[in-house]
Design an enzyme around this catalytic site. Structure first.
Site, PDB file in Angstrom:
ATOM      1  CB  CYS A  27      -0.969  -0.001   1.182  1.00  0.00           C
ATOM      2  SG  CYS A  27      -0.192  -0.183   2.805  1.00  0.00           S
ATOM      3  CG  HIS A  80      -4.318   0.529   4.868  1.00  0.00           C
ATOM      4  ND1 HIS A  80      -3.871  -0.231   3.815  1.00  0.00           N
ATOM      5  CD2 HIS A  80      -5.432   1.186   4.420  1.00  0.00           C
ATOM      6  CE1 HIS A  80      -4.669  -0.059   2.778  1.00  0.00           C
ATOM      7  NE2 HIS A  80      -5.618   0.791   3.111  1.00  0.00           N
ATOM      8  CG  ASP A  97      -8.063   2.243   1.240  1.00  0.00           C
ATOM      9  OD1 ASP A  97      -7.204   1.532   0.683  1.00  0.00           O
ATOM     10  OD2 ASP A  97      -8.557   1.962   2.352  1.00  0.00           O
TER      11      ASP A  97
END
Length: 204
Positions: A27, A80, A97
């Site tokens: 990520c 994250h 996201d």
């Protein structure tokens, strides 16, 4: 929900989700690539864009509405990373996201309500903290040799991106400085979840 229904008058500042550079479980690099795209294609907006690392001291942070989740249960990440666009034109903020089942982009108020929810009612060890870094700073300072994704035998836990590792002249690996939620470490500003919501949504 269609992209045009997310917020009347708001236009995405990235490609469509399916057209963005994406590698599962990387990520931080996915968001770096989004920032790189915005700098190249929408540099006038780069000052409104932030990389947001979500973690805590125990590196156990629950997030709901993740595509890898099961039913109504959250996914518990060690960390994250999302992208935040604070639109000066609309006076609203939007989350990008790629791992979320929510719209892409998603209004921050909706992401806060459905993905973050609240720290109330969960164990203190799971309380979320957020490191907010200006996109331009993130592009200039972030480096990863991807060593955190190899096991003790050097085998990849998840296949890496096909492009070369992201490096700077000063570093080949500083990911831990971004994941750390110590105020004295790394770049940007560290918030509690409630502090982040107050700052970017103006909610008490």
């Amino acid at each position: 929900m269609r992209r045009e229904d997310v917020c009347p008058g708001y236009q995405s500042i990235t490609r469509r989700r399916k057209d963005c550079v994406y590698t599962s479980c990387y990520c931080e690099e996915n968001i770096w690539k989004l920032c790189e795209f915005i700098k190249s294609e929408r540099e006038d907006l780069l000052g409104e864009v932030f990389a947001v690392f979500i973690s805590n001291e125990s590196r156990t942070v629950p997030l709901w509405k993740q595509r890898s989740g099961h039913g109504r249960q959250p996914v518990v990440w060690d960390y994250h990373v999302i992208l935040l666009h604070v639109s000066s034109r609309l006076g609203q903020s939007f989350v990008y996201d790629q791992d979320s089942s929510l719209p892409f982009p998603c209004p921050l108020y909706l992401y806060e309500e459905q993905a973050f929810r609240s720290d109330q009612g969960i164990k203190p060890a799971l309380w979320r903290k957020l490191r907010v870094i200006p996109a331009d700073t993130f592009l200039k300072t972030f480096a990863s040799d991807r060593s955190h994704m190899r096991d003790s035998d050097g085998v990849w836990r998840m296949p890496p991106p096909s492009y070369p590792c992201i490096q700077t002249t000063e570093s080949t690996m500083n990911l831990d400085d971004f994941i750390s939620m110590e105020h004295s470490v790394g770049w940007g500003q560290v918030f509690s979840l409630s502090g982040f919501v107050r700052h970017f949504l103006g909610e008490n």
